[in-house]
Enzyme design. Structure first.
Site, PDB file in Angstrom:
ATOM      1  CG  ASN A  24       1.270  -3.261   2.768  1.00  0.00           C
ATOM      2  OD1 ASN A  24       1.808  -2.255   3.225  1.00  0.00           O
ATOM      3  ND2 ASN A  24       1.944  -4.383   2.484  1.00  0.00           N
ATOM      4  CB  ALA A  59       0.478  12.061  -8.592  1.00  0.00           C
ATOM      5  CE1 TYR A  96       5.465   5.160  -3.352  1.00  0.00           C
ATOM      6  CE2 TYR A  96       5.550   7.165  -2.036  1.00  0.00           C
ATOM      7  CZ  TYR A  96       5.444   5.791  -2.122  1.00  0.00           C
ATOM      8  OH  TYR A  96       5.314   5.036  -0.964  1.00  0.00           O
TER       9      TYR A  96
END
Ligand SMILES: NC(=O)c1ccc[n+]([C@@H]2O[C@H](COP(=O)([O-])OP(=O)(O)OC[C@H]3O[C@@H](n4cnc5c(N)ncnc54)[C@H](OP(=O)(O)O)[C@@H]3O)[C@@H](O)[C@H]2O)c1
Length: 261
Positions: free
Chosen positions: A84, A151, A149
């Site tokens: 996360n 990618a 971001y």
């Protein structure tokens, strides 16, 4: 998966989504190994959860951080890994420093891949194991102003799908979840202003955490949260030029909100 049997390594536990996830998973009977870089915030979170959980300090962009998290997870008996931890990255690509881009790729793509690599033999030896990767709508609907971001999140999605297919004959499930914007500290004031200007919906972290927990219980491979984002992500897969045209109409607003450096 039944959560009262789950022993979960949760990265990014001290963040907005991480804390909401920690609270709900703990309330559902899971045991948590909370990972982050700030020992005091980890201790405060553990105390808020009743102090029954464990924590590990680890910078996941560093090999020693990944080794520390993986070692603690084995000692803890983890059978679930929730990747996360992440950082945001709003800005016009040519204006972003390479160091900033490099750090984003290291945190959002290389770190979950590396931690998964370090733990996979251990997870394969558990009776049941799950890897949950927290992606983003931008992984399927790459957005102007978020090139690096998008990618990284598209890479995480590809990694998740390939690994799920590779582990199909094992008891390790791989779940990829793609939330749209969430109200957390990851989003700068500029991102929040952009979302307001574009009428992009931003979800409450508790509501997203409930969807993550539901997906973990159900064992679903793939979920995209939020409508119409889910539809546009699908459309981008079949007719990307339609999305090119739609986003071209928003480009001036995106440029207006992008940080000047
Ligand atoms: N917020 C959104 O709009 C949104 C939308 C879609 C997807 N997501 C994804 O949801 C996930 C959680 O994000 P969030 O919104 O909860 O962000 P957040 O509130 O900024 O929390 C980010 C977490 O990641 C950790 N982290 C950052 N760099 C790290 C590193 N090098 N090593 C270890 N941990 C690190 C932070 O730990 P420290 O306490 O050590 O800083 C923090 O716990 C991310 O993967 C993000 O991409 C977010």
């Amino acid at each position: 998966m039944q959560l009262n049997n789950a022993r979960i390594l949760l990265t990014g536990a001290t963040g907005g989504l991480g804390q909401a996830l920690a609270q709900q998973l703990a309330a559902d009977g899971a045991r948590l190994l909370l990972a982050g870089r700030d020992t005091a915030r980890l201790a405060a979170l553990n105390a808020a959860l009743g102090g029954e959980h464990s924590s590990v300090r680890a910078d996941l962009t560093r090999p020693e951080g990944v080794a520390a998290a993986a070692g603690a997870a084995r000692e803890f008996g983890a059978n679930v890994l929730i990747n996360n931890a992440g950082v945001g990255g709003f800005g016009l690509y040519e204006r972003q420093d390479w160091d900033e881009i490099d750090s984003l790729l290291a945190t959002n793509l290389a770190a979950p891949m590396r931690l998964t690599h370090a733990l996979l033999p251990w997870l394969k030896a558990r009776p049941q194991a799950v890897i949950v990767n927290i992606g983003s709508t931008f992984g399927s609907l790459p957005f102007a102003g978020f090139a690096a971001y998008s990618a990284a999140k598209a890479g995480l999605r590809g990694f998740s799908q390939a690994l799920r297919r590779e582990l199909a004959d094992t008891q390790v499930a791989v779940i990829h979840l793609a939330p749209r914007a969430i109200d957390t500290p990851l989003n700068s004031d500029a991102v929040n202003a952009l979302n307001r200007a574009l009428n992009n919906r931003s979800d409450d972290a508790d509501a997203v955490a409930r969807q993550v927990v539901a997906a973990l219980r159900a064992g679903d491979g793939e979920r995209h949260f939020g409508f119409p984002e889910r539809f546009f992500a699908w459309l981008n897969g079949v007719a990307p030029t339609l999305i090119d045209r739609g986003l071209a109409g928003k480009l001036a607003v995106i440029k207006q909100h992008a940080p000047t450096r």
